[in-house]
Design a protein around this motif. Structure first.
Motif, PDB file in Angstrom:
ATOM      1  N   ILE A  87     -40.928 -26.409  -0.803  1.00  0.00           N
ATOM      2  CA  ILE A  87     -40.733 -25.331  -1.659  1.00  0.00           C
ATOM      3  C   ILE A  87     -41.973 -25.190  -2.425  1.00  0.00           C
ATOM      4  CG2 ILE A  87     -39.554 -24.574  -3.688  1.00  0.00           C
ATOM      5  CD1 ILE A  87     -36.877 -25.377  -2.343  1.00  0.00           C
ATOM      6  N   ASP A  88     -42.510 -24.234  -2.343  1.00  0.00           N
ATOM      7  CA  ASP A  88     -43.993 -24.072  -3.471  1.00  0.00           C
ATOM      8  C   ASP A  88     -44.891 -25.059  -2.701  1.00  0.00           C
ATOM      9  OD1 ASP A  88     -43.116 -22.507  -5.095  1.00  0.00           O
ATOM     10  OD2 ASP A  88     -42.325 -23.614  -6.393  1.00  0.00           O
ATOM     11  N   HIS A  89     -45.421 -26.189  -3.579  1.00  0.00           N
ATOM     12  CA  HIS A  89     -46.564 -27.232  -3.113  1.00  0.00           C
ATOM     13  C   HIS A  89     -45.663 -28.488  -2.826  1.00  0.00           C
ATOM     14  CE1 HIS A  89     -49.298 -24.260  -3.496  1.00  0.00           C
ATOM     15  NE2 HIS A  89     -49.285 -24.251  -4.682  1.00  0.00           N
ATOM     16  N   PHE A  90     -44.477 -28.641  -2.887  1.00  0.00           N
ATOM     17  CA  PHE A  90     -43.792 -30.019  -3.159  1.00  0.00           C
ATOM     18  C   PHE A  90     -42.927 -30.085  -1.646  1.00  0.00           C
ATOM     19  CE2 PHE A  90     -40.701 -33.297  -4.529  1.00  0.00           C
ATOM     20  CZ  PHE A  90     -41.342 -33.762  -5.384  1.00  0.00           C
ATOM     21  N   HIS A  91     -43.182 -31.226  -1.256  1.00  0.00           N
ATOM     22  CA  HIS A  91     -42.266 -31.450   0.134  1.00  0.00           C
ATOM     23  C   HIS A  91     -40.988 -32.166  -0.059  1.00  0.00           C
ATOM     24  CE1 HIS A  91     -42.995 -34.126   4.092  1.00  0.00           C
ATOM     25  NE2 HIS A  91     -42.126 -33.486   3.944  1.00  0.00           N
ATOM     26  N   LEU A  92     -40.078 -31.501   0.385  1.00  0.00           N
ATOM     27  CA  LEU A  92     -38.624 -31.657   0.145  1.00  0.00           C
ATOM     28  C   LEU A  92     -38.333 -32.997   0.746  1.00  0.00           C
ATOM     29  CD1 LEU A  92     -37.039 -28.360   0.821  1.00  0.00           C
ATOM     30  CD2 LEU A  92     -37.873 -29.460  -1.326  1.00  0.00           C
TER      31      LEU A  92
END
Length: 435
Positions: A276-281
């Motif tokens: 999500i966006d630049h964040f790795h879930l």
């Protein structure tokens, strides 16, 4: 002649009795008067291997701590010490427990979530009793510490025995810490926990998942949220010459319970990435064994060179059943500039092997039982340089209310690993003595 002998015996008995009585009346107190230590520190760190975001991202953290230590003589032999402290910190790293609450999520940027800062507080008390000859010391202690997701209760005691005209010292100590977590998990995993609604949660319906859109993490909530630690310590100290003192120590620690940190993410090499966006879930959270056995063996050698310079050296070897071994070596050189001022240059070297379960970002496999991307458990070496200055006034001429200032201590330490991690700390302390 008979009367002369009686008179001599009378005065000899009277002298012996008066000496004995004098020892009882004028026995030196363990602590002459109440002492108060005010301690404060500012700590800052940074790096690019945050465990909260799976081994990548900012490790920025700032902490301000204040502590009061009050030592009260209850009588000639007994001392009560109360230690109370409070610490307030802000952490860009821990703020990313919930990185989705204010704009584009990025592991290298701080979030403004509730986990971005907190206050840690603690209070402890210890009671010590010294024998009449001051060759035996018994100590008991109790402590409580609390943080937003952690509570700790500790208790223990120690026994110290001095021999050989106080040139030899033996000690044994034992402590127990009973801790409990308030488990806080990464935000994106919570919908997959007990009673969660998975991908139907607002986080996923109101944001776009890129990469692998079939996001299915491996996640089970921890059933046991307690952590117990038991430690036993042995110490031996010996005055070797009038200028040299040495000591040896052995510490054995057993930990049981929840040794994983619930909000530290892990990413697998064999699972497609979801963002999500630049964040790795998160694909899972840190999983570590529920027991850990540690042993540390250390030694000190202090050498009084002359009235101006001393050497204080230390070495410790550590190993545990998680596969970590480490070596610590340090040296401090107190240099007496005058009767009141001393400076303390110091250096410390540290080296450790990695834990069996450490995996850098995206290298763990989902088929493994244990895994962590916490770089505190990685292989690394570190250097720490320090400089301190102290002011000592044995006559406590400088006063504040009914207390005299006995000493002032100021120190700075710079710590650097061979990774991107670095930190610095400034500490200050003032010791007050009551009239």
């Amino acid at each position: 002649m008979r009367n002369l002998i009686i008179i001599i015996l009378f005065f000899a008995f009277a002298k012996a009795y008066s000496q004995q009585d004098s020892k009882q009346v004028y026995k030196k107190r363990v602590l002459e008067t109440t002492e108060i230590d005010f301690l404060t520190s500012y700590y800052g760190q940074d790096g690019d291997n945050a465990a909260v975001s799976g081994g990548i991202g900012t490790e920025e953290l700032n902490d301000f701590t204040t502590t009061f230590v009050v030592s009260i003589p209850l009588n000639d032999d007994d001392v009560l010490t109360i230690d109370a402290g409070i610490s307030a910190y802000t952490s860009a790293s821990s703020s990313n427990v919930d990185p989705f609450d204010d704009g584009p999520a990025d592991p290298f940027q701080a979030s403004s979530g509730a986990s971005a800062g907190d206050v840690w507080s603690s209070i402890s008390g210890s009671y010590s009793h010294s024998s009449n000859d001051r060759n035996s010391i018994v100590n008991a202690n109790l402590s409580i510490a609390n943080e937003y997701d952690y509570f700790s209760l500790g208790f223990g005691g120690s026994y110290t025995k001095l021999f050989n005209e106080k040139n030899t010292e033996l000690s044994i100590s034992a402590n127990v810490f009973l801790d409990s977590w308030t488990t806080i998990y990464p935000t994106e995993l919570r919908p997959f926990g007990n009673g969660g609604n998975g991908l139907n949660n607002d986080l996923f319906t109101q944001n776009t998942i890129t990469g692998n859109q079939n996001y299915t993490p491996i996640f089970n909530e921890f059933s046991d949220t307690g952590r117990n630690s038991y430690s036993v310590g042995l110490g031996f100290s010996q005055i070797l010459t009038k200028n040299i003192q040495g000591s040896l120590s052995l510490d054995v620690i057993q930990q049981e319970g929840l040794l994983s940190t619930p909000f530290q993410r892990v990413y697998f090499a064999d699972i497609d990435n979801s963002f999500i966006d630049h964040f790795h879930l998160a694909e899972a959270i840190e999983q570590l064994p529920d027991s850990r056995f540690k042993i540390a063996i250390g030694g000190r050698l202090n050498w009084y060179l002359n009235e101006k310079i001393s050497l204080r050296t230390f070495y410790r070897y550590y190993f545990d059943d998680w596969g970590i071994t480490s070596h610590t070596a340090s040296i401090e050189v107190p240099i007496k500039l005058s009767s009141k001022f001393t400076i303390y240059p110091s250096y410390r070297f540290y080296n450790q092997t990695k834990a069996d379960y450490f995996r850098p970002y995206e290298t763990a496999l989902s088929t493994e039982t244990y895994y962590t991307s916490d770089y505190d458990l990685s292989q690394y070496s570190a250097n720490q340089f320090g400089l301190g200055v102290s002011y000592t006034d044995i006559f406590t001429k400088t006063r504040l209310w009914n207390y005299g200032i006995k000493s002032i201590d100021l120190r700075f330490f710079q710590y650097d690993r061979n990774t991107t991690f670095s930190s610095g700390i400034i500490t200050a302390g003032i010791k007050f003595v009551r009239d």
